[in-house]
Design a protein around this motif. Structure first.
Motif, mmCIF file in Angstrom:
data_model
loop_
_atom_site.group_PDB
_atom_site.id
_atom_site.type_symbol
_atom_site.label_atom_id
_atom_site.label_comp_id
_atom_site.label_asym_id
_atom_site.label_seq_id
_atom_site.Cartn_x
_atom_site.Cartn_y
_atom_site.Cartn_z
ATOM 1 N N ARG A 166 142.080 36.665 62.157
ATOM 2 C CA ARG A 166 141.959 37.606 63.195
ATOM 3 C C ARG A 166 141.446 38.814 62.790
ATOM 4 O O ARG A 166 142.078 39.410 61.781
ATOM 5 N N ALA A 167 140.722 39.782 63.772
ATOM 6 C CA ALA A 167 140.411 41.092 63.239
ATOM 7 C C ALA A 167 141.505 42.050 63.225
ATOM 8 O O ALA A 167 141.622 42.887 62.206
ATOM 9 N N ASP A 168 142.514 41.694 64.058
ATOM 10 C CA ASP A 168 143.465 42.835 64.236
ATOM 11 C C ASP A 168 144.378 42.630 62.802
ATOM 12 O O ASP A 168 144.826 43.496 62.269
ATOM 13 N N ALA A 169 144.389 41.516 62.348
ATOM 14 C CA ALA A 169 145.364 41.187 61.154
ATOM 15 C C ALA A 169 144.524 41.558 60.000
ATOM 16 O O ALA A 169 145.350 42.024 59.175
ATOM 17 N N VAL A 170 143.242 41.473 59.966
ATOM 18 C CA VAL A 170 142.514 41.806 58.717
ATOM 19 C C VAL A 170 142.781 43.260 58.850
ATOM 20 O O VAL A 170 143.060 44.217 57.492
ATOM 21 N N ARG A 171 142.229 44.023 59.799
ATOM 22 C CA ARG A 171 142.632 45.445 59.908
ATOM 23 C C ARG A 171 144.040 45.808 59.403
ATOM 24 O O ARG A 171 144.079 46.990 58.817
ATOM 25 N N GLN A 172 145.072 45.210 59.858
ATOM 26 C CA GLN A 172 146.366 45.834 59.473
ATOM 27 C C GLN A 172 146.622 45.443 57.928
ATOM 28 O O GLN A 172 147.123 46.196 57.260
ATOM 29 N N MET A 173 146.046 44.375 57.623
ATOM 30 C CA MET A 173 146.030 43.933 56.302
ATOM 31 C C MET A 173 145.733 45.042 55.333
ATOM 32 O O MET A 173 145.800 45.278 54.143
ATOM 33 N N LEU A 174 144.442 45.564 55.737
ATOM 34 C CA LEU A 174 143.424 46.325 54.814
ATOM 35 C C LEU A 174 144.036 47.863 55.045
ATOM 36 O O LEU A 174 143.521 48.987 54.245
ATOM 37 N N GLY A 175 144.710 48.132 56.172
ATOM 38 C CA GLY A 175 145.048 49.499 56.392
ATOM 39 C C GLY A 175 143.849 50.292 57.084
ATOM 40 O O GLY A 175 143.880 51.541 56.852
ATOM 41 N N LEU A 176 142.996 49.522 57.769
ATOM 42 C CA LEU A 176 141.829 50.048 58.484
ATOM 43 C C LEU A 176 142.443 50.527 59.950
ATOM 44 O O LEU A 176 143.325 50.003 60.732
ATOM 45 N N SER A 177 141.877 51.837 60.174
ATOM 46 C CA SER A 177 142.042 52.085 61.451
ATOM 47 C C SER A 177 141.079 51.213 62.603
ATOM 48 O O SER A 177 139.930 50.959 62.256
ATOM 49 N N ASP A 178 141.643 51.135 63.887
ATOM 50 C CA ASP A 178 141.114 50.516 64.948
ATOM 51 C C ASP A 178 139.612 51.305 65.141
ATOM 52 O O ASP A 178 139.718 52.536 65.504
ATOM 53 N N ARG A 179 138.426 50.730 65.085
ATOM 54 C CA ARG A 179 137.166 51.387 65.128
ATOM 55 C C ARG A 179 137.193 52.015 66.831
ATOM 56 O O ARG A 179 136.524 52.841 67.153
ATOM 57 N N GLY A 180 137.588 51.232 67.719
ATOM 58 C CA GLY A 180 137.622 51.692 69.095
ATOM 59 C C GLY A 180 138.429 52.805 69.348
ATOM 60 O O GLY A 180 138.059 53.768 70.135
ATOM 61 N N ALA A 181 139.506 52.949 68.508
ATOM 62 C CA ALA A 181 140.464 53.987 68.644
ATOM 63 C C ALA A 181 139.658 55.356 68.033
ATOM 64 O O ALA A 181 140.008 56.377 68.635
ATOM 65 N N ILE A 182 139.056 55.068 66.870
ATOM 66 C CA ILE A 182 138.442 56.046 66.384
ATOM 67 C C ILE A 182 137.118 56.658 67.273
ATOM 68 O O ILE A 182 136.946 57.915 67.312
ATOM 69 N N ARG A 183 136.571 55.695 68.003
ATOM 70 C CA ARG A 183 135.606 56.229 68.916
ATOM 71 C C ARG A 183 136.339 56.941 69.935
ATOM 72 O O ARG A 183 135.479 57.962 70.449
ATOM 73 N N ASP A 184 137.311 56.623 70.409
ATOM 74 C CA ASP A 184 138.036 57.366 71.333
ATOM 75 C C ASP A 184 138.514 58.724 71.004
ATOM 76 O O ASP A 184 138.228 59.760 71.512
ATOM 77 N N LEU A 185 138.883 58.847 69.740
ATOM 78 C CA LEU A 185 139.281 59.921 69.040
ATOM 79 C C LEU A 185 137.929 61.061 68.865
ATOM 80 O O LEU A 185 138.146 62.279 69.026
#
Length: 567
Positions: free
Chosen positions: A258-277
């Protein structure tokens, strides 16, 4: 009781478990058709083999994991393949079943010698190669030396290899691989046929990883595979290693990759949250910016990764502004948001955001307090949002309007952003109502209704060079701003349509689409002015009083300037 009655036979041995083979080795390309992203090199090699124009030395260079060593082994198989019947010759499609092909794939062919230059750097190791190259191949067509990381050889080793490399025996081929071609002496480079293996595009990697996941019987979300491909940075081996880890992680968590698991595994930020930021940064909402950053930090995202993703966002918006092809690895929502920002933000603002974020990234990388340094960097961007654009300020000072209050600029929010982010971006806070508006958007400008208005709009904003080109060359076929179709039946200045679209986009804040067609089109402004001048003169000459005067005084001349002023 006899001895035979007590003989229970050989005790049963436990079955030896097969060792797990990592994906990076399991899916190493075995044919040139499986080598992804290197079509130009494969075509060159195929033509060279077909025409019997094989070089005696090849140098393969590129970043890690793009297939340099695998390509060297494929070339070795292509040159030594004898086909299933044992009668074949060199081919770009080795059979993979003959003895040379199988032996080379398994790394046991006596005539294909692989050497790691990182652990064999000296002149003595090269002397062994020179001595061995004198003898013919034992069972293969060519004796092949594959030297990996060749840039690690010492200066003496390179010098010792030069003569043999320039004039090797006909039965010897050299295949060099390196990630740092700049460290290879020019004297060696000049003796080799060089192939630069390219980074594999993210979309090709995503397709490859989807095939691997399907072969492994693992379900994987497309977004998860896109994240893995983006993290691989063009390296198939790196991507397969990350995918291997993601599959193991999915086995522990349950379900597919799953994308959220990969993001957490790699320590990546949520790109949706970055767009909001990013939208909050553009709106100049300091408290909301700090809250959004702290939420990412609490989720375990590195502050440096946040700034890196913000830099990618600014870069993507800038590419969208210049009309570059969107990255196919991005989601549709992200492409839409980048296109929106690219339309609304000016080039000076995008460049200013890039410099501020780049400076912040450098500070965070060496800061004793990374999250605090990241907060200060983002607050610096929020503060810069309230500053006027330098170019606009210079124009206002030049025309004497620098004392006027700055008009409120429309807030910029990503398309499809959450309701909370949209409200923060669209409505200014009460305590900011009296402060200067952020100079991040563009003041709305009415679109021109006809070519005359377009010409005048360019002059009002100081685009005099483009204004002159429009006057002389613009022949409209269809005028429906922000879309134009103009005639290219007569020669146009280089990049006229593109430059005009860029100028109008900067002035109006709207993305323009200007197409050319090989049709006559209308008259240019200059041609219309000339026609009006001719019509005016004809009308004056047709006046009875003027005609009588010219008939009475044949040498008389009309002063057209005075005639126009009095008309």
């Amino acid at each position: 009781m006899t001895d035979s009655a007590l003989d229970l036979g050989e005790p049963q041995q436990p079955q030896k478990a097969d060792a797990y083979q990592v994906l990076a080795r399991k899916y190493r390309p075995k044919t040139f058709s499986q080598l992804i992203g290197q079509d130009a090199m494969v075509t060159t090699l195929a033509n060279a083999i077909r025409r019997d124009r094989l070089a005696h030395a090849f140098l393969l260079t590129g970043v890690r994991g793009v297939g340099k060593t695998s390509t060297a082994r494929l070339i070795a198989k292509a040159l030594n393949c004898v086909g299933p019947d044992g009668e074949g010759g060199p081919t770009i499609d080795p059979c993979g079943v003959c003895e040379p092909c199988r032996a080379i794939s398994e790394g046991r062919h006596i005539d294909v010698i692989e050497m790691d230059a990182a652990s064999h750097t000296g002149i003595d190791d090269v002397r062994e190669i020179i001595e061995g190259s004198r003898y013919a191949a034992v069972s293969a067509r060519y004796k092949i030396y594959i030297i990996d990381e060749v840039h690690m050889l010492s200066k003496q080793a390179f010098n010792g290899l030069l003569k043999t490399l320039e004039e090797p025996p006909a039965h010897v081929k050299f295949l060099f691989a390196t990630t740092e071609v700049n460290k290879v002496p020019v004297t060696v480079l000049s003796r080799c046929q060089r192939f630069d293996l390219r980074r594999i595009p993210a979309d090709r990697l995503t397709e490859h990883f989807a095939h691997v996941a399907q072969s492994e019987g693992v379900e994987a979300e497309p977004e998860a595979l896109a994240l893995v491909a983006r993290a691989a940075e063009g390296s198939a081996r790196d991507g397969l290693s990350i995918l291997d880890q993601a599959i193991a992680h999915a086995g522990m968590e349950g379900g597919g990759v799953r994308a959220d698991a990969v993001r957490q595994m790699l320590g990546l930020s949520d790109r949706g949250a970055i767009r909001d930021l990013f939208g909050l940064l553009l709106a100049g909402d300091a408290p909301a910016v700090l809250d959004a950053l702290r939420r990412q930090y609490e989720y375990g995202v590195d502050p440096q990764a946040v700034l890196k993703t913000l830099l990618e966002t600014v870069h993507g918006a800038t590419l969208a502004k210049v009309g570059s092809r969107p990255d196919p690895a991005l989601s549709g929502e992200e492409r839409e948001a980048l296109a929106h920002w690219g339309t609304r933000l000016s080039y000076p603002m995008l460049h200013r955001l890039w410099q501020l974020l780049l400076k912040g990234h450098e500070e965070v990388s060496s800061a004793a307090l990374p999250i605090e340094a990241c907060e200060m960097a983002l607050l610096r961007i929020v503060h810069a949002a309230t500053l006027p654009d330098p170019g606009e300020l210079a124009r206002k000072l030049a025309d004497g309007s620098g004392q006027t209050a700055a008009p409120a600029a429309p807030a910029v929010a990503p398309a499809g952003a959450p309701a909370g982010a949209s409200a923060a971006s669209a409505a200014p806070r009460g305590d900011m109502a009296a402060s200067p508006a952020p100079a991040l958007g563009l003041e709305p400008v009415a679109l021109p209704s006809d070519p005359d208005a377009l010409w005048a709009l360019l002059g009002e904003h100081g685009r005099h060079e483009m204004q002159a080109q429009v006057r002389n060359h613009l022949r409209p076929i269809r005028f429906a701003p922000p879309e134009l179709e103009i005639s290219a039946a007569r020669p146009l200045p280089a990049d006229f349509a593109r430059d005009l679209a860029n100028e109008l986009r900067q002035i109006t804040g709207t993305s323009w689409k200007i197409a050319t067609a090989n049709a006559p089109g209308g008259a240019t402004l200059r041609e219309r002015e000339q026609q009006d001048e001719e019509d005016f003169r004809a009308q004056v000459r047709a006046d009875p009083v003027v005609a009588a005067a010219l008939e009475a005084f044949p040498d008389a001349r009309i002063d057209w300037d005075k005639t126009k002023r009095s008309a």
